[in-house]
Design a protein around this motif. Sequence first.
Motif, PDB file in Angstrom:
ATOM      1  N   TYR A   4      -1.135   9.263   2.535  1.00 20.50           N
ATOM      2  CA  TYR A   4      -1.207   7.813   2.684  1.00 20.50           C
ATOM      3  C   TYR A   4      -1.518   7.481   4.137  1.00 20.50           C
ATOM      4  N   GLU A   5      -2.269   6.404   4.346  1.00 18.89           N
ATOM      5  CA  GLU A   5      -2.507   5.945   5.715  1.00 18.89           C
ATOM      6  C   GLU A   5      -1.839   4.586   5.903  1.00 18.89           C
ATOM      7  N   ILE A   6      -1.285   4.363   7.077  1.00 28.87           N
ATOM      8  CA  ILE A   6      -0.655   3.083   7.404  1.00 28.87           C
ATOM      9  C   ILE A   6      -1.765   2.095   7.741  1.00 28.87           C
ATOM     10  N   VAL A   7      -1.801   0.948   7.027  1.00 26.51           N
ATOM     11  CA  VAL A   7      -2.823  -0.060   7.287  1.00 26.51           C
ATOM     12  C   VAL A   7      -2.236  -1.340   7.888  1.00 26.51           C
ATOM     13  N   HIS A   8      -0.911  -1.469   7.850  1.00 23.95           N
ATOM     14  CA  HIS A   8      -0.270  -2.668   8.389  1.00 23.95           C
ATOM     15  C   HIS A   8       1.197  -2.345   8.642  1.00 23.95           C
ATOM     16  N   SER A   9       1.753  -2.822   9.747  1.00 26.34           N
ATOM     17  CA  SER A   9       3.174  -2.628  10.057  1.00 26.34           C
ATOM     18  C   SER A   9       3.770  -3.944  10.515  1.00 26.34           C
ATOM     19  N   ASN A  51       6.015  -0.541   6.442  1.00 26.59           N
ATOM     20  CA  ASN A  51       4.626  -0.129   6.550  1.00 26.59           C
ATOM     21  C   ASN A  51       3.937  -0.443   5.235  1.00 26.59           C
ATOM     22  N   LEU A  53       1.002   0.903   3.142  1.00 29.61           N
ATOM     23  CA  LEU A  53       0.271   2.159   3.060  1.00 29.61           C
ATOM     24  C   LEU A  53      -0.893   2.033   2.095  1.00 29.61           C
ATOM     25  N   ARG A  54      -1.952   2.785   2.343  1.00 32.40           N
ATOM     26  CA  ARG A  54      -3.065   2.869   1.406  1.00 32.40           C
ATOM     27  C   ARG A  54      -3.146   4.306   0.913  1.00 32.40           C
ATOM     28  N   LEU A  59      -2.404  -0.296  -2.500  1.00 27.06           N
ATOM     29  CA  LEU A  59      -1.541  -0.559  -1.350  1.00 27.06           C
ATOM     30  C   LEU A  59      -0.086  -0.433  -1.796  1.00 27.06           C
ATOM     31  N   GLN A  74      -1.261  -8.405  -1.349  1.00 22.70           N
ATOM     32  CA  GLN A  74      -1.027  -9.552  -0.480  1.00 22.70           C
ATOM     33  C   GLN A  74      -1.217 -10.832  -1.280  1.00 22.70           C
TER      34      GLN A  74
END
Length: 145
Positions: A4-9, A51, A53-54, A59, A74
């Motif tokens: 997973y990659e963090i796209v927003h925190s 976080n 995650l994608r 998401l 969102q």
Amino acid sequence: MQGYEIVHSSQIDGEFEGFNDEVLFQLMDGTCWVQDEYNYWYHYSYCPQVNILRGNGRLYIQVDGQNEIVPVRQIDSVIKSRISGEFKGWEGETSYELMNGQVWQQSHYKYKYKYAHNPEVLIYNPGGGHIMQVAGTSAKVRRVK
């Protein structure tokens, strides 16, 4: 989490009480995210770091370093107000007038007693009708004024 990659925190704005069904997560940066799939997991934390995650084309929200994640999306059209006066929970057809002049009535039966004076209210539509979240509880509602 691997894969997973963090796209927003950000941080949850207030209390976090875990995952359930169509829960709204209001973040301190003003964004709102709604749980997109039923998954019950209780974990209490006040203003935890989160976080977004994608992974696997979706998401997810991850809270405060926990391993549990849940799919989210969102959501932009969230009504934020306060109840004028007392909130005494849900009794089946309960109506509440908001400080913004709107009146919302419970649309599905649910009974739960919870008291609060002039509590903050979040109203949102995750796709199957409006939900009013107030004082750590929520119910399906419809606007009557």
